[in-house]
Design a protein around this motif. Sequence first.
Motif, short mmCIF file in Angstrom:
data_model
loop_
_atom_site.label_atom_id
_atom_site.label_comp_id
_atom_site.label_asym_id
_atom_site.label_seq_id
_atom_site.Cartn_x
_atom_site.Cartn_y
_atom_site.Cartn_z
N LEU A 21 17.79 -53.40 6.52
CA LEU A 21 18.42 -52.38 5.70
C LEU A 21 17.37 -51.75 4.78
O LEU A 21 16.31 -52.33 4.53
CB LEU A 21 19.54 -52.98 4.85
N ILE A 22 17.69 -50.54 4.29
CA ILE A 22 16.80 -49.89 3.33
C ILE A 22 17.58 -49.48 2.09
O ILE A 22 18.69 -48.95 2.17
CB ILE A 22 16.08 -48.67 3.94
N LEU A 61 10.49 -44.51 6.47
CA LEU A 61 10.65 -45.92 6.14
C LEU A 61 12.00 -46.44 6.59
O LEU A 61 12.12 -47.59 7.03
CB LEU A 61 10.45 -46.13 4.65
N ALA A 62 13.03 -45.60 6.48
CA ALA A 62 14.35 -45.99 6.96
C ALA A 62 14.33 -46.24 8.47
O ALA A 62 14.91 -47.21 8.96
CB ALA A 62 15.38 -44.92 6.61
N ASP A 63 13.62 -45.38 9.20
CA ASP A 63 13.51 -45.57 10.65
C ASP A 63 12.80 -46.89 10.97
O ASP A 63 13.23 -47.64 11.86
CB ASP A 63 12.74 -44.41 11.28
N ALA A 72 21.05 -37.83 5.68
CA ALA A 72 19.86 -37.36 6.39
C ALA A 72 18.72 -38.37 6.25
O ALA A 72 17.96 -38.60 7.20
CB ALA A 72 19.44 -35.99 5.87
N ILE A 73 18.61 -38.97 5.07
CA ILE A 73 17.60 -40.03 4.87
C ILE A 73 17.95 -41.25 5.70
O ILE A 73 17.08 -41.97 6.16
CB ILE A 73 17.54 -40.41 3.37
N ILE A 95 6.67 -54.25 8.02
CA ILE A 95 8.09 -54.19 8.38
C ILE A 95 8.23 -54.68 9.82
O ILE A 95 7.89 -53.98 10.77
CB ILE A 95 8.65 -52.77 8.22
N GLY A 96 8.72 -55.92 9.94
CA GLY A 96 8.77 -56.56 11.25
C GLY A 96 10.05 -57.32 11.48
O GLY A 96 11.04 -57.14 10.76
#
Length: 414
Positions: free
Chosen positions: A203-204, A193-195, A221-222, A168-169
């Motif tokens: 986006l996630i 993973l969202a962070d 919260a996620i 993730i870059g």
Amino acid sequence: MGTTESAPLSVEDIRADFPILEREFDGTPLVYLDNAATSQTPDQVVDAIVEYYRTYNSNVHRGLHQLSQEASIAYEDAHDRVAEFIGASGEREEIVFTKNATESMNTVAYAWGLEELGPGDEIVLTEMEHHAALVTWQQIAKKTGASVRFIEVDEDGYLDMDHARELIGPDTAMVSVVHVSNTLGTVNPVSELADLAHEQDALIFVDGAQSVPHMPVDVEAIDADFFAFSGHKMCGPTGVGVLYGKKHLLEEMQPYLYGGMMIEKVTFDDSTWHDLPWKFEAGTPVIAQGIALAEACDYLDEIGMENVHRHGEALAEYAYDRLSEFEDIEILGPAGDDRAALVSFNLESVHAHDVSEILNAHGVAVRAGDHCTQPLHDKLGVAASARASFYIYNTREEVDKLVEALEDARELFA
């Protein structure tokens, strides 16, 4: 949001709401352990469907007569109820009803992906993705010139988060991840993973098909940008799915299904779109199904989602321990005390389809195949697996019946 915790779960009382569980086959009681594919539907949800068709069946948003008004209000309220269940404070504007989680994924892939992705962009998935996500993003990548990369799954069935941080870059545009693996039972760290995605301005998209039915979920919260799930896995009817999207993202996206109800103004030259969420619900929508899904949310909240969660985890751990007693049974995924409400396994030298047939002869219904995760099975070096998946009405005694039936399968193929 579905975090209500009520009195301890009473399986006997719950089972009374599901007449199908009383079925027998040649005198053998049904043991239904295929809940990851679809759960059974309680009388309360069936009654909600019947009430709609018997008392106020009408199309929505199109009529001024009483039936249409009643149906429209119930359908709109259903969006609000689902939003509450998953912690979406934007309420109905952030909740799009689709026909299933797969259509929810395709909605984002086509409405967002075709517009936003291009050569040089990367879509990051995981090796445990369901075909609904993997195939969809794979095909969108082919159409746009984007590339797809996969976070590896380690030998214990967990995501390799070091690899995730490498993948993730700056070129990542979308991270699409399953919340709970429908094959391994792994619960993924979707907030982390969202962070990682948001740190890269990506986006996630979270596939919650196996999480929303089994545990409290709070999409805010996620910090999920998009979140999808299906009604038929959470005591609801078939034919209805949910797409949650952050309001500002849904507002920016253009619909990809066109027709009635999703329009604001139409001329011979052009058209403009209705407000959220209706611009993504073209044609006659899933009225009865959406209303019944809201009833399913009420049903699960009355039980208490924490209770649902604990019950499913306890059954999965018990099944894992019982199956681990046998040296010729291979279990896929994490240890029994760290998995969601399912166990996929293989009996040595016996194909999963044959195992399923033997279990069926004992009244035990499980899933056999690749569970729409063929690349994951290829990585694991198995052609298929049998999967026992549990829900609120299952018992330890039913797990014991599964094990007894497996013993007969072992003897038959010895």
